[in-house]
Design a protein around this motif. Structure first.
Motif, PDB file in Angstrom:
ATOM      1  N   THR A  29      -6.932  13.457   6.546  1.00  0.00           N
ATOM      2  CA  THR A  29      -8.477  13.760   6.903  1.00  0.00           C
ATOM      3  C   THR A  29      -8.646  15.281   6.734  1.00  0.00           C
ATOM      4  O   THR A  29      -9.672  15.742   6.311  1.00  0.00           O
ATOM      5  N   THR A  51       0.666  -1.347  -0.169  1.00  0.00           N
ATOM      6  CA  THR A  51       0.089   0.198   0.005  1.00  0.00           C
ATOM      7  C   THR A  51       0.790   1.160   0.074  1.00  0.00           C
ATOM      8  O   THR A  51       0.625   2.255  -0.540  1.00  0.00           O
ATOM      9  N   ALA A  85       0.768   3.918  -2.853  1.00  0.00           N
ATOM     10  CA  ALA A  85       0.438   5.226  -2.389  1.00  0.00           C
ATOM     11  C   ALA A  85       1.481   6.193  -2.890  1.00  0.00           C
ATOM     12  O   ALA A  85       1.108   7.466  -3.456  1.00  0.00           O
ATOM     13  N   LEU A 126      -4.428   6.025   3.890  1.00  0.00           N
ATOM     14  CA  LEU A 126      -4.867   5.563   5.265  1.00  0.00           C
ATOM     15  C   LEU A 126      -4.806   4.067   5.455  1.00  0.00           C
ATOM     16  O   LEU A 126      -4.449   3.750   6.721  1.00  0.00           O
ATOM     17  N   THR A 127      -4.924   3.118   4.659  1.00  0.00           N
ATOM     18  CA  THR A 127      -4.529   1.896   4.877  1.00  0.00           C
ATOM     19  C   THR A 127      -2.993   1.604   5.349  1.00  0.00           C
ATOM     20  O   THR A 127      -2.864   0.892   6.269  1.00  0.00           O
ATOM     21  N   ARG A 134      -8.420   9.740  -4.895  1.00  0.00           N
ATOM     22  CA  ARG A 134      -9.230   8.911  -4.126  1.00  0.00           C
ATOM     23  C   ARG A 134      -8.571   7.726  -3.873  1.00  0.00           C
ATOM     24  O   ARG A 134      -8.455   7.400  -2.508  1.00  0.00           O
ATOM     25  N   VAL A 135      -7.721   7.094  -4.877  1.00  0.00           N
ATOM     26  CA  VAL A 135      -7.214   5.907  -4.783  1.00  0.00           C
ATOM     27  C   VAL A 135      -5.744   6.096  -3.767  1.00  0.00           C
ATOM     28  O   VAL A 135      -5.435   5.342  -2.772  1.00  0.00           O
ATOM     29  N   TRP A 136      -5.146   7.444  -3.875  1.00  0.00           N
ATOM     30  CA  TRP A 136      -3.996   7.509  -2.846  1.00  0.00           C
ATOM     31  C   TRP A 136      -4.581   7.587  -1.443  1.00  0.00           C
ATOM     32  O   TRP A 136      -4.084   7.180  -0.545  1.00  0.00           O
ATOM     33  N   VAL A 137      -5.743   8.325  -1.463  1.00  0.00           N
ATOM     34  CA  VAL A 137      -6.185   8.537   0.179  1.00  0.00           C
ATOM     35  C   VAL A 137      -6.545   7.017   0.601  1.00  0.00           C
ATOM     36  O   VAL A 137      -6.177   6.819   1.862  1.00  0.00           O
ATOM     37  N   VAL A 138      -7.098   6.171  -0.023  1.00  0.00           N
ATOM     38  CA  VAL A 138      -7.273   4.832   0.440  1.00  0.00           C
ATOM     39  C   VAL A 138      -6.049   4.300   0.692  1.00  0.00           C
ATOM     40  O   VAL A 138      -5.893   3.522   1.961  1.00  0.00           O
ATOM     41  N   LEU A 139      -5.229   4.560  -0.004  1.00  0.00           N
ATOM     42  CA  LEU A 139      -3.917   3.510   0.153  1.00  0.00           C
ATOM     43  C   LEU A 139      -3.145   4.194   1.428  1.00  0.00           C
ATOM     44  O   LEU A 139      -2.602   3.552   1.951  1.00  0.00           O
TER      45      LEU A 139
END
Length: 127
Positions: A77, A14, A18, A47-48, A40-45
């Motif tokens: 966030t 991840t 990111a 945060l994960t 959006r993909v970057w944010v998910v990666l």
């Protein structure tokens, strides 16, 4: 050298993702569909990566590096909140800062004595 556990592998994959998607988001035209998708993909990666890091502990406890995970979660966030409220400058600064923090953390993982660093330096014959 300690093994790459499943949680470390998720963290590594991840984080590398990111780095890639963050670069794409930063390079794309701001406000475009591509920028939003990559972001959006970057944010998910991101945060994960940060959340999974809490499962990686040396000697059973948290270390100072976990502070970076907390800062990353807060920065991403807050930056999302800023974008949603039209504060694009704050969004831009926060996201760039979080990306730079990710890159710096990545560089530090390549130091000798770290799992990934040891793997790299042993592979190139310098350790």
């Amino acid at each position: 050298m300690a093994a790459f556990t499943p949680i470390i592998l998720v963290h590594l994959v991840t984080a590398v993702g990111a780095l890639l998607f963050g670069a794409l988001a930063l390079a794309s035209r701001k406000g475009s569909n591509a920028h939003r998708l990559f972001g959006r993909v970057w944010v998910v990666l991101m945060l994960t990566t940060a959340l999974v890091s809490f499962g990686i502990r040396k000697f059973g406890g948290f270390s100072a590096i976990h502070i970076l995970s907390v800062v990353s979660i807060l920065a991403v966030t807050a930056s999302l909140y800023a974008a949603a409220h039209g504060r694009i400058g704050a969004h831009r600064r926060g996201m760039r800062g979080a990306y730079v923090g990710l890159a710096i953390a990545g560089i530090f993982t390549l130091l000798p004595g770290r799992r990934l660093g040891d793997l790299l330096w042993n592979a190139v014959g310098l350790a």
